[in-house]
Design an enzyme around this catalytic site. Structure first.
Site, mmCIF file in Angstrom:
data_model
loop_
_atom_site.group_PDB
_atom_site.id
_atom_site.type_symbol
_atom_site.label_atom_id
_atom_site.label_comp_id
_atom_site.label_asym_id
_atom_site.label_seq_id
_atom_site.Cartn_x
_atom_site.Cartn_y
_atom_site.Cartn_z
ATOM 1 N N HIS A 17 46.533 32.931 37.093
ATOM 2 C CA HIS A 17 45.094 32.658 36.998
ATOM 3 C C HIS A 17 44.775 32.217 35.575
ATOM 4 C CE1 HIS A 17 40.765 34.117 38.190
ATOM 5 N NE2 HIS A 17 40.715 33.116 37.303
ATOM 6 N N HIS A 19 42.763 28.885 33.724
ATOM 7 C CA HIS A 19 42.062 27.597 33.747
ATOM 8 C C HIS A 19 42.493 26.850 32.487
ATOM 9 C CE1 HIS A 19 39.223 29.024 36.899
ATOM 10 N NE2 HIS A 19 39.453 30.205 36.329
ATOM 11 N N HIS A 197 38.426 31.927 43.968
ATOM 12 C CA HIS A 197 37.751 32.996 43.251
ATOM 13 C C HIS A 197 36.801 33.683 44.240
ATOM 14 C CE1 HIS A 197 39.209 30.947 39.717
ATOM 15 N NE2 HIS A 197 38.509 31.672 38.868
ATOM 16 N N GLU A 200 34.349 38.328 42.026
ATOM 17 C CA GLU A 200 34.256 38.490 40.565
ATOM 18 C C GLU A 200 32.839 38.992 40.280
ATOM 19 O OE1 GLU A 200 34.387 34.799 38.345
ATOM 20 O OE2 GLU A 200 34.779 35.794 36.428
ATOM 21 N N ASP A 278 42.812 34.046 32.625
ATOM 22 C CA ASP A 278 41.585 33.338 33.000
ATOM 23 C C ASP A 278 41.286 32.205 32.015
ATOM 24 O OD1 ASP A 278 39.526 32.855 34.772
ATOM 25 O OD2 ASP A 278 38.279 34.550 34.167
ATOM 26 N N ASP A 279 40.563 32.519 30.932
ATOM 27 C CA ASP A 279 40.173 31.523 29.929
ATOM 28 C C ASP A 279 40.476 32.098 28.546
ATOM 29 O OD1 ASP A 279 38.656 29.528 31.745
ATOM 30 O OD2 ASP A 279 37.790 31.481 32.260
HETATM 31 N N1 ADE Z 1 35.931 28.765 35.625
HETATM 32 C C1 ADE Z 1 36.611 29.151 34.537
HETATM 33 N N2 ADE Z 1 36.679 30.478 34.468
HETATM 34 C C2 ADE Z 1 36.044 30.967 35.555
HETATM 35 C C3 ADE Z 1 35.778 32.251 36.056
HETATM 36 N N3 ADE Z 1 36.169 33.371 35.430
HETATM 37 N N4 ADE Z 1 35.064 32.376 37.199
HETATM 38 C C4 ADE Z 1 34.647 31.279 37.841
HETATM 39 N N5 ADE Z 1 34.864 30.041 37.417
HETATM 40 C C5 ADE Z 1 35.559 29.882 36.284
HETATM 41 ZN ZN ZN Z 2 38.996 32.122 36.832
#
Ligand code: ADE
Ligand code: ZN
Length: 343
Positions: A17, A19, A197, A200, A278-279
């Site tokens: 996971h 991005h 997703h 969340e 994630d990011d």
């Molecule tokens: N795009 C990038 N990170 C995300 C996240 N945590 N939830 C939904 N969309 C995303």
């Molecule tokens: Zn994500």
């Protein structure tokens, strides 16, 4: 006995996971802004980092999409992905399944092919330089229409040799998986795998929809499943991987602090939980920092950490022989590394 950090770093791990746009570090963002004469609303690395204080998912997404505007040509996507793969390699990631958001780029006039060409070049380079394997997953932005996603799917299919799966991301609440059922039907009929997703910020019902309507192979995040005990049982019974992102969940205030994260409860309930970043450029850490945060915050043992690494391999889209190879390597490390207290 080595340190916990060395133990986690040396466990072979898959990241499931991530991005790629969320791995755009401020330094690279500013270099690309200068390269293209692009206006970023932030003048320095410090200003950018200072803006990374989010009250929820949408506040993050607003900045994430604005900064992604500096990604313009294939070299930019290449540099972005190679930076990520180098860091992941240094942290013991042996296999990465990488999300990208085509519509974030095509809506700005960047060709789909430019994005895929740049990313793929870096991923193949990483295979040669670091011995890492990868899969690419194209995500649909759920705040846009199903028709827009369907047009994007047609472009995905033109590059199906490079793309393994499709996913669903962006603003969750108000955009249930059911909105994209026809798009995912077509993707699966064309041989693509699916993930989404769900759970969340959105309710457990979205996880049910992702499983039943989109027929996903994994749930991205999924932490709100806990509000539905029957769903928790189902996820455990069917061994559906959850790609949990602990530092993200704290930064986006899904949990107020890491000590209150439900990862350990889900793991102990037998769910196939994995740890991911994630990011990472926005949330304060890559995969190693995420493992260490839950280890410290929740008191995870080395046995827990080895289970998380095993789950990441088992939950990946690697073939069975590759899975067996990496699971055996994890088992060997875990047997060496677990002291009498398991910590
Ligand atoms: N795009 C990038 N990170 C995300 C996240 N945590 N939830 C939904 N969309 C995303
Ligand atoms: Zn994500």
């Amino acid at each position: 006995m080595g340190s916990m950090e060395a133990f986690v770093r040396d466990l072979p791990k898959a990241e499931l996971h991530l991005h790629i746009e969320g791995s755009l570090e401020p330094e690279l963002a500013l270099r690309l802004a200068r390269k293209h004469g692009a206006a970023l609303p932030y003048a320095s690395v410090e200003e950018l980092r200072a803006a990374y204080d989010f009250g929820n998912l949408q506040e993050f997404l607003d900045i994430y999409y604005a900064v992604a505007d500096v990604l313009r040509d294939a070299d930019d996507f290449h540099d972005l992905a190679l930076d990520y793969m180098r860091r992941a390699h240094e942290q013991g990631v042996v296999h990465a399944e990488i999300f990208f958001d085509p519509q974030t780029h095509t809506a700005r006039g960047i060709a789909f092919g430019t994005v895929v060409e740049g990313l793929s070049r870096a991923l193949i380079e990483a295979q040669h330089r670091f011995g890492m394997t990868h899969r690419l997953i194209a995500c649909f932005l759920r705040h846009l229409s199903a028709a827009d996603a369907m047009r994007t799917l047609n472009e995905v299919l033109e590059y199906r040799g490079a793309i393994t799966a499709v996913g669903l991301d962006s603003s969750e609440v108000g955009h249930p998986p059911s909105k994209f059922a026809a798009v995912f039907d077509r993707a699966r009929a064309q041989g693509l795998l699916t993930v989404a997703h769900a759970g969340e910020e959105g309710p457990p019902a979205y996880i049910h929809e992702a499983l039943d309507l989109l027929r996903v192979r994994r749930i991205d995040h999924g932490v709100r499943c806990e509000e539905d005990p029957e769903l928790v049982q189902r996820l455990a019974r069917e061994q559906i991987p959850l790609t949990v992102c602990p530092l993200s969940n704290v930064k986006l205030r899904v949990f107020d602090r890491i000590e209150h994260h439900n990862l350990k409860r889900l793991l102990d309930a037998g769910l196939r939980v994995t740890v991911n970043s994630d990011d990472p450029a926005y949330f304060g850490g890559y995969v190693l920092e995420n493992y260490l945060a839950v280890q410290r915050g929740l008191g995870l043992t080395r046995a827990h950490l080895a289970t998380l690494a095993r789950n990441s391999i088992e939950g990946s889209f690697l073939d069975d022989a590759a899975k067996r190879h990496w699971v055996a390597a994890i088992d060997a490390r875990a047997d060496n590394g677990s002291g009498p207290t398991g910590s």
